[in-house]
Design a protein around this motif. Structure first.
Motif, short mmCIF file in Angstrom:
data_model
loop_
_atom_site.label_atom_id
_atom_site.label_comp_id
_atom_site.label_asym_id
_atom_site.label_seq_id
_atom_site.Cartn_x
_atom_site.Cartn_y
_atom_site.Cartn_z
N VAL A 79 0.86 -1.19 0.00
CA VAL A 79 0.00 0.00 0.00
C VAL A 79 0.89 1.23 0.00
CG1 VAL A 79 -1.81 1.26 1.22
CG2 VAL A 79 -1.76 -1.25 1.27
N SER A 80 0.66 2.12 -0.94
CA SER A 80 1.50 3.31 -1.07
C SER A 80 1.28 4.26 0.11
CB SER A 80 1.20 4.03 -2.38
OG SER A 80 -0.14 4.51 -2.38
N THR A 81 2.29 5.08 0.34
CA THR A 81 2.21 6.05 1.44
C THR A 81 1.09 7.06 1.21
OG1 THR A 81 4.60 5.84 1.79
CG2 THR A 81 3.50 7.75 2.77
N ASN A 82 0.94 7.51 -0.03
CA ASN A 82 -0.12 8.47 -0.33
C ASN A 82 -1.51 7.90 -0.04
OD1 ASN A 82 1.71 10.40 -1.17
ND2 ASN A 82 1.63 9.75 -3.33
N ARG A 83 -1.68 6.61 -0.36
CA ARG A 83 -2.97 5.99 -0.09
C ARG A 83 -3.22 5.88 1.41
NH1 ARG A 83 -5.21 0.22 -2.55
NH2 ARG A 83 -7.30 0.38 -1.63
N LYS A 84 -2.20 5.54 2.18
CA LYS A 84 -2.34 5.47 3.63
C LYS A 84 -2.75 6.83 4.21
CE LYS A 84 0.96 1.73 4.55
NZ LYS A 84 2.25 1.38 5.21
N ILE A 85 -2.08 7.88 3.72
CA ILE A 85 -2.38 9.23 4.20
C ILE A 85 -3.82 9.61 3.85
CG2 ILE A 85 -1.82 11.67 3.98
CD1 ILE A 85 1.10 10.83 3.53
N THR A 86 -4.22 9.30 2.61
CA THR A 86 -5.57 9.64 2.17
C THR A 86 -6.62 8.92 2.99
OG1 THR A 86 -4.77 9.99 -0.09
CG2 THR A 86 -7.13 9.67 0.20
N VAL A 87 -6.43 7.62 3.19
CA VAL A 87 -7.39 6.84 3.97
C VAL A 87 -7.44 7.33 5.41
CG1 VAL A 87 -7.88 4.55 4.89
CG2 VAL A 87 -7.18 4.80 2.51
N THR A 88 -6.27 7.67 5.98
CA THR A 88 -6.22 8.17 7.35
C THR A 88 -6.96 9.49 7.49
OG1 THR A 88 -4.07 7.10 7.70
CG2 THR A 88 -4.70 8.84 9.24
N VAL A 89 -6.75 10.39 6.54
CA VAL A 89 -7.43 11.69 6.57
C VAL A 89 -8.94 11.51 6.45
CG1 VAL A 89 -7.76 13.87 5.35
CG2 VAL A 89 -5.46 12.99 5.73
N ILE A 90 -9.36 10.65 5.54
CA ILE A 90 -10.80 10.40 5.36
C ILE A 90 -11.40 9.81 6.64
CG2 ILE A 90 -12.51 9.03 4.11
CD1 ILE A 90 -10.74 9.30 1.63
N TRP A 105 -10.29 10.04 9.79
CA TRP A 105 -10.35 11.04 10.84
C TRP A 105 -11.45 12.07 10.58
CZ3 TRP A 105 -8.46 11.45 15.61
CH2 TRP A 105 -7.42 10.59 15.97
N SER A 106 -11.65 12.42 9.32
CA SER A 106 -12.71 13.39 8.97
C SER A 106 -14.09 12.83 9.29
CB SER A 106 -12.62 13.76 7.49
OG SER A 106 -11.37 14.35 7.18
N ILE A 107 -14.32 11.56 8.92
CA ILE A 107 -15.61 10.92 9.21
C ILE A 107 -15.80 10.79 10.72
CG2 ILE A 107 -16.94 8.80 8.97
CD1 ILE A 107 -15.62 8.42 6.24
N GLY A 108 -14.73 10.40 11.42
CA GLY A 108 -14.82 10.29 12.87
C GLY A 108 -15.14 11.62 13.53
N PHE A 109 -14.53 12.70 13.02
CA PHE A 109 -14.79 14.02 13.60
C PHE A 109 -16.23 14.45 13.35
CE2 PHE A 109 -14.90 18.68 13.25
CZ PHE A 109 -14.46 19.02 14.52
N LEU A 110 -16.75 14.18 12.15
CA LEU A 110 -18.13 14.53 11.84
C LEU A 110 -19.11 13.79 12.74
CD1 LEU A 110 -18.07 14.65 7.93
CD2 LEU A 110 -18.29 16.58 9.50
N ILE A 111 -18.81 12.51 13.02
CA ILE A 111 -19.69 11.72 13.89
C ILE A 111 -19.62 12.24 15.34
CG2 ILE A 111 -20.06 9.42 14.87
CD1 ILE A 111 -19.06 8.27 12.21
N PHE A 112 -18.42 12.60 15.78
CA PHE A 112 -18.23 13.02 17.16
C PHE A 112 -18.59 14.49 17.39
CE2 PHE A 112 -15.49 14.66 20.63
CZ PHE A 112 -15.95 13.85 21.66
N PHE A 113 -18.68 15.29 16.33
CA PHE A 113 -18.87 16.73 16.48
C PHE A 113 -20.12 17.10 17.27
CE2 PHE A 113 -20.37 20.91 15.08
CZ PHE A 113 -19.27 21.69 15.43
N PRO A 114 -21.30 16.46 17.04
CA PRO A 114 -22.47 16.83 17.85
C PRO A 114 -22.25 16.64 19.35
CG PRO A 114 -23.13 15.56 15.93
CD PRO A 114 -21.64 15.49 15.99
#
Length: 276
Positions: A5-16, A18-27
């Motif tokens: 798995v390429s580094t760029n893909r790992k970074i992209t998946v990690t960012v996505i 964390w973004s989904i987790g933040f949206l769920i936790f934001f309320p």
């Protein structure tokens, strides 16, 4: 060979992720922040995120107005009690479905799961009248019975999937060594399915803790859990958002803490048997 798995893909998946987790936790985060605002700041437009005058006044008012510890103990007794009773019923039921030959096992499981599709309001009046006549209205015992029956299909279904992953040969070997049915379930099956049982227990405690419909309609004061504690801050005069947020934070804090410390066990149990 596993694909690299390429580094760029790992970074992209990690960012996505964390973004989904933040949206769920934001309320939840917004509720916690609002609990430290004044009522004026809670309804201010545009809202302030971090830069406001922090205060703990709302928590003091909530503690003075309501008996938080009574509601907390009611929630603990109701959620833990209904889960433990459900497990006592579900373990033998799931064992029989997983290891006793039968052609209708899947049909029974689907029928049990289909009971969750019934709108609760459809049976509210008969259950309310039954509880009123037998003296279970506004009691912990009544809520334990109701929540046990509500969550029992989920408990049986989850345990059935875990038990199906256990090799039948192990149970047959125990029978050949003279183990009876009771010993087979208690000393052989249950220890092997501890991760699945633990995750089932944790998930159903959360479901029972968050149950609002039945707790609001079958309680008044004595057995009212934290869901009723939150609802008490909705008044005819309007919503007091800061105090409501403080009450909500106090209600969800115990289950959030439990979920945080048990997340590894919960994930391990939910993935039990997924990888062989």
């Amino acid at each position: 060979m596993a694909r690299a798995v390429s580094t760029n893909r790992k970074i992209t998946v990690t960012v996505i992720a964390w973004s989904i987790g933040f949206l769920i936790f934001f309320p939840i985060l917004w509720t916690i922040l609002t609990s430290f605002k004044t009522e004026a700041e809670a309804i201010a437009s545009p809202p302030s995120f971090l830069f406001f005058e922090w205060t703990t006044e709302n928590y003091g008012i909530v503690m003075e107005r309501s008996n938080y510890f009574l509601h907390f103990m009611n929630s603990v007794v109701i959620s833990v009690g209904s889960t433990l009773i459900g497990l006592l019923i579900a373990v033998p039921a799931a064992w029989s479905m997983a290891f006793v030959p039968g052609k209708n096992t899947k049909n029974v499981l689907m029928w049990m799961l289909s009971t969750k599709m019934l709108p609760p309001v459809g049976v509210l009046i008969p259950i309310y009248l039954i509880f009123k006549n037998v003296g279970l209205l506004d009691t912990r015992t009544g809520l334990v019975i109701v929540l046990t029956l509500i969550n029992l299909p989920i408990i049986i279904w989850m345990l059935y999937t875990y038990f199906k992953e256990i090799p039948v040969d192990i149970l047959e070997a125990a029978r050949m060594d003279g183990a009876n049915l009771r010993n087979e379930i208690i000393y052989i099956l249950t220890p092997m399915a501890v991760p699945g049982i633990a995750s089932t227990m944790l998930l159903n405690i959360i479901l029972a803790w968050n149950e609002a419909f039945w707790t609001l309609n079958l309680t008044a004061a004595n057995a009212a859990p934290l869901t009723a504690f939150i609802a008490s801050y909705s008044s005819p005069e309007g919503l007091f958002y800061a105090k409501l947020s403080a009450a909500s934070t106090m209600a969800i804090a115990p289950i959030l803490i439990m979920g945080w410390f048990s997340q590894k066990q919960l994930v391990r149990g939910l993935t039990f048997g997924a990888v062989k």
